[in-house]
Design a protein around this motif. Structure first.
Motif: not given
Length: 213
Positions: A80-83, A93-95, A149-150, A169-170
């Motif tokens: 899982q690649w995670t911001w 807000l990454p989205r 990755p988280e 984390f997102q």
């Protein structure tokens, strides 16, 4: 294998990690002897592959560049690649479209995550080949957010005794994490990839069967 805890790393000269253990189990099933060289990052692994000094590397996500020289196996794990960004930065807000347009972001240089950021037109600043250095860029506010990755970023924070509560984390994307085998090796061992993929499927069946109900 790259230095990429908790997936692949060395401790006191011994190969370690959930990715290494998985690959070792798969190779044992195949009765395939193998030796491992730890390299500092994915870029070095790819150069070694291109120069035919190694028969493969693990674990990795897929890219067109890597596919030129090697064949990608079935997934060993999913990653899982995670911001990750400082929690005090409530404006990030990454989205959001604003994040992509304005946030200065980075990832490990020579990694697929770094390439992915550029391809998707984020405002990418120079990363570091060392994943620990990447965390420093964030800590010292030289970038707004990083993509890793988280499990890796939380492992690095634990190594450095950094409080994860200071960060947000997102998850961005989940990808197959697998073994690349050099096409030169496959030319000489044409059945190997089929055998490897069958062993990976057996590994997953074994893991599934061992999980508590």
């Amino acid at each position: 294998m790259p230095d990429y805890p908790p997936y692949t790393y060395q401790e006191s000269g011994h190969n370690k990690g959930i990715g290494y253990e998985a690959v070792a189990t798969i190779m044992a099933d195949l009765e395939q002897p193998f030796s491992v060289q730890l390299v500092p990052h994915f870029g070095r692994a790819i150069v070694d592959l291109q120069q035919d000094t190694v028969d493969g590397f693990f674990l990795a996500t897929e890219s067109n560049e890597r596919n030129k020289n090697a064949e990608f196996s079935e997934p060993v794990l999913m990653i899982q690649w995670t911001w990750v960004w400082l929690k005090q930065r409530t404006d990030l807000l990454p989205r959001s479209a604003n994040f992509k347009l304005k946030a200065q972001v980075s990832a490990q240089t020579n990694s697929n995550a770094f390439r992915w950021l550029k391809e998707h037109h984020y405002q990418v600043t120079a990363g570091t080949t060392d994943i620990r250095g990447l965390l420093n860029l964030l800590k010292f506010k030289r970038v707004d957010a990083i993509l890793l990755p988280e499990l890796t970023i939380k492992t690095l924070m634990a190594e450095q005794d950094i409080d994860t509560a200071l960060f947000s984390f997102q998850q961005e994307i989940t990808l197959p994490f697998a073994i690349y085998i050099n096409k030169t090796y496959l030319n000489n061992h044409p059945q190997f990839m089929q055998q490897l993929n069958a062993a990976i499927r057996r590994y997953h069946a074994q893991v599934h069967n061992e999980q508590p109900l």
